[in-house]
Write a protein that holds these residues in place. Structure first.
Motif, mmCIF file in Angstrom:
data_model
loop_
_atom_site.group_PDB
_atom_site.id
_atom_site.type_symbol
_atom_site.label_atom_id
_atom_site.label_comp_id
_atom_site.label_asym_id
_atom_site.label_seq_id
_atom_site.Cartn_x
_atom_site.Cartn_y
_atom_site.Cartn_z
ATOM 1 N N UNK A 284 0.860 -1.188 0.000
ATOM 2 C CA UNK A 284 0.000 0.000 0.000
ATOM 3 C C UNK A 284 0.895 1.235 0.000
ATOM 4 N N UNK A 285 0.771 2.062 -1.061
ATOM 5 C CA UNK A 285 1.700 3.181 -1.283
ATOM 6 C C UNK A 285 1.046 4.518 -0.963
ATOM 7 N N UNK A 286 1.903 5.462 -0.566
ATOM 8 C CA UNK A 286 1.500 6.850 -0.390
ATOM 9 C C UNK A 286 2.550 7.730 -1.072
ATOM 10 N N UNK A 287 2.069 8.809 -1.751
ATOM 11 C CA UNK A 287 2.942 9.679 -2.543
ATOM 12 C C UNK A 287 3.093 11.026 -1.852
ATOM 13 N N UNK A 288 4.281 11.651 -2.097
ATOM 14 C CA UNK A 288 4.553 12.945 -1.476
ATOM 15 C C UNK A 288 5.554 13.708 -2.332
ATOM 16 N N UNK A 289 5.388 15.047 -2.427
ATOM 17 C CA UNK A 289 6.356 15.922 -3.102
ATOM 18 C C UNK A 289 7.344 16.398 -2.043
ATOM 19 N N UNK A 290 8.625 16.085 -2.217
ATOM 20 C CA UNK A 290 9.622 16.476 -1.223
ATOM 21 C C UNK A 290 10.464 17.657 -1.683
ATOM 22 N N UNK A 291 10.389 18.018 -2.975
ATOM 23 C CA UNK A 291 11.217 19.142 -3.452
ATOM 24 C C UNK A 291 10.606 19.705 -4.726
ATOM 25 N N UNK A 292 10.605 21.055 -4.845
ATOM 26 C CA UNK A 292 10.201 21.748 -6.066
ATOM 27 C C UNK A 292 11.323 22.684 -6.473
ATOM 28 N N UNK A 293 11.741 22.612 -7.744
ATOM 29 C CA UNK A 293 12.831 23.467 -8.220
ATOM 30 C C UNK A 293 12.462 24.052 -9.581
ATOM 31 N N UNK A 338 5.802 2.618 0.918
ATOM 32 C CA UNK A 338 4.843 1.551 1.212
ATOM 33 C C UNK A 338 4.503 1.551 2.700
ATOM 34 N N UNK A 339 3.850 0.480 3.161
ATOM 35 C CA UNK A 339 3.331 0.404 4.539
ATOM 36 C C UNK A 339 2.382 1.572 4.805
ATOM 37 N N UNK A 340 1.646 1.965 3.721
ATOM 38 C CA UNK A 340 0.650 3.050 3.807
ATOM 39 C C UNK A 340 1.282 4.346 4.290
ATOM 40 N N UNK A 341 2.578 4.524 4.002
ATOM 41 C CA UNK A 341 3.256 5.769 4.348
ATOM 42 C C UNK A 341 3.792 5.829 5.756
ATOM 43 N N UNK A 342 3.776 4.732 6.507
ATOM 44 C CA UNK A 342 4.272 4.767 7.888
ATOM 45 C C UNK A 342 5.781 4.966 7.905
ATOM 46 N N UNK A 343 6.309 5.278 9.056
ATOM 47 C CA UNK A 343 7.726 5.592 9.173
ATOM 48 C C UNK A 343 8.612 4.404 8.812
#
Length: 720
Positions: A284-293, A338-343
């Motif tokens: 189970x995946x979760x997406x995130x934007x970590x940088x914008x340039x 994965x792991x639904x975005x857990x640490x």
């Protein structure tokens, strides 16, 4: 009728039909059917599903298209590579199998002998033919086979016991057997069973992503291998661990968004794949934007949906302006966890490049309101480049310019094309300008984009400009009229006769200039011209039959040169249509004839007239005997048609060569005559061969040439 009986009967009929003889061969020695009739397979235990036993050789001598095979035991089949393979695990087999091959071009049966089989004590004839069912196994319920769950990626030591099979029978006189993929089939040796206790062990670490479950069979046998219990199904399931990171299909993705798009516009979708069990949080995946340039004008211009991976705009439409942004391309670093975005989840990374695309929100504008150009009269080509400014994207139709002339060019002497490299308008003269007619041209030009402007933007005064074109005078060459000049004259007119009068005018009407004429091209050298008056006279006799005359037309070219500085020259063409004059005497073809000295048919030959002149100065021809006395005692000439006559002998002549004088006269006014002669060769004819004196032989090629001309002329005259 069942398969086994049908194939057995077909085999018996096939054998009976071919006793004492051989089958007819196919094309080029090919014999349709099985190329080998008998095969042998050694039995060394159960035949396993999909295991190739033998490869049969079958050829229907037509490419083996749509060949169908039947096997007497339905537990076997012949695959596409002509391999005999079991459909399932086969523990017992008939000692003889029959393979029936059929196509539109062949029908044949082969025999397969199975050697090494144990005695078929419990198998009836129906089993051997493959018609009945196998003997029933003993009840599987006497074996207790619980399912087994094994975690992937286990660490040594191995082997490690993972389960146990329990037998209801008294142990000591039988043993456990484990079969199937993972035991005695690939991957072999992965699982084993203790033959005495029934303990099932795994011999090495498992990978769920390679194989997530195994289906094995457990049975018990006596020490001779006879089945006692089973077989029963043993299911081994591999439990997933989070041992795979999310992976994007590509490391770099590209997307576009139109400038001024409303907030929340979807730009693109990022998708990653995790090989772990999709039924667990491991995948189970979760997406995130970590940088914008770059991070201007805001570090949060875009947002990504954590679950779907959709990237949407956050910036307002007014700030999403391609012309005011610091760049038209933004780079986002996307992380999938994965792991639904857990640490504790594993991560994968990709880059998304987003381009801000242009819309036509800026009209093109001329850099100057007035452009000037100078062009020499009579010339064509580009005369001035029109320059414009446009703030839109040069790679789009919102920037590319289209130019049009809105007034000042009623005769359409100008056109404008766009230079694709710099967007400039190239104004060209396509029809030569005349200084004497108009010295100045004033054009009004409009520029637009290929794409329409957005609704709130329009074209202004700067999108039009004026072009002033000044025509510069040059000394133009004189122009002949008419050109070409066509006249008709009779050939052979006296030398010095007037043929034509040339007329050329100077287009430079604002200047007073004189013109002189000269001969430029006179292929036969028949003409002369007066330099001042332009009168053309004959300097030699005109001949319609000359090789310089084509289709009765003679062509000459003259020049007219003015006295300008520098002088200018024009050219004109004179075409003389020549009428025929009777100036060529006719002649007779062919000039040679042969006849047998004892011929019963006294016709010697048909001769025809030929004349270089045209009707009425040619045919009809009059052909008659020459004026030598006594000719009419031996020869006679009779008219056949307007062009041909028949030469006849009045009595037989001895073998010799004779000269027959003839007189031919055309129909011209006055007529022309020609004294000619025909060589008549009297020969001895035997058995379809002519024996003649040899003086004609050396002229044979020449005679064949003349005779071919004669045939052509004769056929033409007959038709007309």
């Amino acid at each position: 009728m069942e398969t086994g009986v049908r194939i057995l009967l077909a085999f018996l009929l096939h054998q009976a039909a071919h006793v004492g003889g051989q089958e007819d061969g196919g094309s080029e020695g090919c014999v349709p059917g099985f190329q080998v009739k008998n095969y042998e397979v050694a039995y060394s235990g159960a035949f396993h599903k999909g295991q190739p036993l033998i490869q049969v050789e079958f050829d229907d001598c037509a490419g083996n298209e749509d060949v169908a095979f039947d096997v007497s035991d339905p537990s076997f089949l012949v695959d596409g590579d002509l391999n005999l393979v079991p459909r399932q695990d086969v523990r017992y087999s008939a000692p003889v199998l029959f393979v029936h091959g059929v196509s539109a071009h062949a029908d044949d049966i082969a025999q397969v002998d199975v050697t090494g089989l144990p005695l078929p004590s419990a198998h009836a004839l129906r089993d051997i033919l493959g018609l009945g069912q196998k003997l029933p196994y003993r009840s599987k319920r006497s074996l207790l086979v619980p399912p087994v769950i094994v975690t992937e990626n286990q660490r040594p030591p191995f082997p490690r016991i993972i389960g146990r099979v329990i037998s209801a029978e008294k142990l000591g006189n039988h043993i456990f057997r484990l079969t199937g993929p993972g035991a005695d089939q690939d991957p072999k040796g992965l699982f084993t069973i203790d033959i005495d206790t029934g303990d099932v062990s795994v011999s090495r670490s498992l990978d769920r992503e390679a194989i997530d479950s195994y289906q094995l069979e457990v049975s018990t046998t006596d020490f001779s291998g006879n089945l006692i219990e089973g077989p029963a199904i043993l299911m081994i399931t591999v439990m997933d661990q989070n041992d795979n990171r999310p992976i994007f299909k590509e490391t770099r993705y590209t997307g576009e968004v139109l400038e001024g798009s409303p907030t929340g516009t979807t730009v693109m979708t990022m998708t990653a794949f995790d090989a772990d069990d999709p039924g667990t949080d491991n995948a189970v995946l979760r997406y995130n934007i970590v940088r914008q340039s770059p991070d201007k004008p805001s570090p949060n211009m875009f947002y990504i949906d954590a679950e779907r991976g959709d990237i949407v705009t956050v910036i307002s439409p007014t700030l999403l302006d391609r012309e005011t942004l610091p760049t038209t391309r933004y780079e986002l670093e996307i992380v999938a966890k994965d792991m639904a975005g857990s640490e504790v989840g594993l991560t994968g990374t990709a880059t998304a490049t987003i381009t801000i695309t242009d819309k036509n929100d800026h009209a093109p504008e001329f850099t100057h309101p007035l452009f000037e150009a100078h062009v020499s009269e009579g010339s064509t080509g580009v005369v001035v480049n029109l320059t414009v400014d446009d703030r839109d994207d040069p790679a789009t139709g919102a920037w590319r310019a289209m130019y049009s002339i809105i007034s000042g060019d009623p005769a359409q002497r100008f056109e404008i094309q766009t230079n694709p490299d710099n967007n400039e308008g190239m104004l060209s003269v396509v029809k030569p300008l005349d200084y004497e007619s108009t010295m100045f041209h004033t054009l009004y030009i409009r520029v637009e984009n290929e794409d329409p402007l957005v609704p709130d933007v329009g074209y202004g005064p700067s999108s039009t400009a004026t072009v002033r074109v000044t025509v510069e005078d040059i000394n133009e060459g004189p122009v002949f009229f008419p050109d070409p000049l066509v006249v008709t004259r009779v050939e052979n007119i006296p030398v010095g006769s007037v043929v034509a009068s040339l007329s050329a005018t100077d287009p430079d009407t604002l200047e007073i200039q004189s013109i002189r004429y000269a001969v430029l091209h006179d292929p036969a050298g028949w003409l002369s011209v007066s330099p001042v008056k332009g009168t053309v006279n004959t300097s030699a006799s005109l001949d319609r039959e000359s090789p310089y005359v084509h289709d009765n037309r003679y062509t000459a070219v003259f020049t007219a040169t003015d006295n300008g500085i520098p002088p200018a020259t024009g050219t004109g063409t004179l075409i003389i249509h020549l009428e025929d004059y009777n100036d060529n005497a006719p002649y007779v073809v062919p000039s040679v004839a042969r006849v047998c000295e004892d011929a019963h048919d006294m016709n010697v030959a048909i001769v025809g007239g030929w004349d270089k002149d045209l009707p009425p100065n040619a045919a009809p021809f009059k052909i008659e005997l020459g004026k030598q006395p006594g000719l009419d005692k031996t020869w006679k000439v009779t008219r056949v048609n307007s062009t041909h006559s028949q030469i006849m002998l009045l009595h037989s002549l001895k073998k010799a060569n004779y000269q027959l004088p003839l007189l031919i006269t055309d129909s011209g006014v006055p007529p022309l005559s020609n004294n000619t002669e025909v060589k008549v060769q009297v020969c001895i004819c035997k058995k379809n061969k002519m024996h003649c004196n040899s003086f004609i032989i050396k002229h044979e090629k020449y005679l064949m040439y003349l005779f071919s001309i004669y045939l052509i002329y004769f056929r033409h005259a007959t038709v007309t």
